[in-house]
Scaffold this active site. Structure first.
Site, short mmCIF file in Angstrom:
data_model
loop_
_atom_site.label_atom_id
_atom_site.label_comp_id
_atom_site.label_asym_id
_atom_site.label_seq_id
_atom_site.Cartn_x
_atom_site.Cartn_y
_atom_site.Cartn_z
N ARG A 50 0.84 -1.21 0.00
CA ARG A 50 0.00 0.00 0.00
C ARG A 50 0.87 1.26 0.00
NH1 ARG A 50 -4.53 0.53 4.59
NH2 ARG A 50 -2.72 1.05 5.85
N ARG A 103 9.69 18.54 -8.84
CA ARG A 103 10.99 18.35 -9.51
C ARG A 103 12.07 19.19 -8.85
NH1 ARG A 103 9.40 20.06 -15.42
NH2 ARG A 103 8.72 21.75 -14.06
N LYS A 149 -2.59 6.95 0.99
CA LYS A 149 -2.35 7.30 2.39
C LYS A 149 -1.26 8.38 2.39
CE LYS A 149 -2.24 4.72 6.70
NZ LYS A 149 -3.22 5.56 7.37
N GLU A 182 -16.27 6.30 5.90
CA GLU A 182 -15.42 5.71 6.95
C GLU A 182 -15.25 6.73 8.06
OE1 GLU A 182 -11.39 5.02 5.46
OE2 GLU A 182 -11.53 6.78 4.17
#
Ligand code: PXG
Length: 285
Positions: A50, A103, A149, A182
């Site tokens: 993940r 960058r 995440k 959630e």
């Protein structure tokens, strides 16, 4: 406690990174929260997958392989003499000049913190938590995918602040369609007439590793599982409700928006899944 930063271990007080790091300046980076139980790291490969997927999604190249990072995590635990621990892995974009352009950064930083975490007081695991629906919706998946995440947790923190303001420790977040998504750091499950129900990934949620473990355990135990779009009405009228997360583990919810859920006490399916979960984390590596 020693903290790993990009190749070296530092004392906690000396573990520092640049104020020019875009992880700090813009929340540009990714992280994982992992637990180890009795020296066994729970589902490390899934957490690493993940983490690397989150990094890929933001075009951040983690300057080591998954195998090398796994070895660093084990080394950090060993150095700190920890068997039951919470592990926080953070990868930042690195220091650069001011301005968003990734960058203009160099040297992504890889940080491994190992410590303890107690998210909620122990009595809430016995008696259940009260949650509240907040007005802050979960990030729209087309703006910032909740599957990533990232180090930018303000969406969840704004929701948490609303919950605290309302006298609750956790917030129920809806998605842009008004469906249950959630909580701020946990996935949500309901039990209705013996069936376990949880929002599908396309409700715009994080694919929780604890969530996936609970789904597996339920199926193996003969409990029917459905990944369904859920409404607040489903929460109010459920027989049981609980939250899952690495930090929170499995915590019963007994009240939402002032409505008592089921009997108002943690239910039998929640208790059973907690038992199975704690057996699993002790046996699996
Ligand atoms: N949803 C969200 C938004 C999360 O951040 C989970 C679900 C549960 O996923 P896992 O894989 O852990 O079962 C998370 C992860 C905290 C804290 O301090 C919580 C998480 C991450 C970092 C900190 O509450 N939860």
């Amino acid at each position: 406690m020693k903290v790993y930063i990009s190749g070296k271990f530092y004392d906690k007080a000396e573990a520092k990174i640049s104020v020019y790091d875009h992880g700090l300046l813009y929340g540009d980076g990714v992280f994982e929260g992992i637990r180890s139980y009795g020296g066994k790291i729970f589902r490390l490969q899934q957490h690493l997958k993940r983490l690397y997927d989150s990094a890929k999604a933001i075009q951040l190249v983690i300057p080591m392989t998954q195998e090398e990072l796994a070895a660093v995590i084990r080394q950090t635990l060993e150095l700190n003499g920890l068997k039951d621990a919470y592990i926080r892995v953070v990868v930042t974009r690195g220091a650069g000049s001011l301005g968003l352009d990734p960058r203009k950064t160099s040297d992504p930083q890889v940080i491994v913190i190992t410590d303890h975490i107690q998210l909620y007081p122990p009595e809430l695991y016995e008696n259940g938590l009260e949650i509240v629906t907040v007005s802050t919706i979960r990030n729209h998946p087309n703006a910032l995918s909740p599957r990533i995440k990232s180090l930018n947790y303000l969406n969840n923190i704004l929701a948490k602040l609303e919950a605290i303001e309302a006298g609750c420790l956790e917030a129920l977040m809806l998605n842009h369609k008004g469906e249950v998504a959630e909580c701020t750091g946990d996935n949500i499950f309901l039990v209705t007439r013996g069936t376990l129900r949880t929002p599908p990934l396309d409700a715009g949620i994080l694919e929780g590793i604890t969530r996936n473990a609970v789904i597996e355990l339920a199926k193996r135990d003969g409990i029917p599982v459905r990944e369904d779009a859920l409404t607040r009405h489903d929460v109010y009228t459920a027989d049981e409700c609980f939250l899952t997360g690495t930090a929170a583990e499995i915590i019963p919810v007994v009240k939402c928006d002032g409505r008592v859920i089921g009997t108002g006490k943690p239910g039998p399916v929640t208790r059973r899944l907690r038992e199975l979960f704690f057996a699993l984390v002790r046996e699996e590596e």
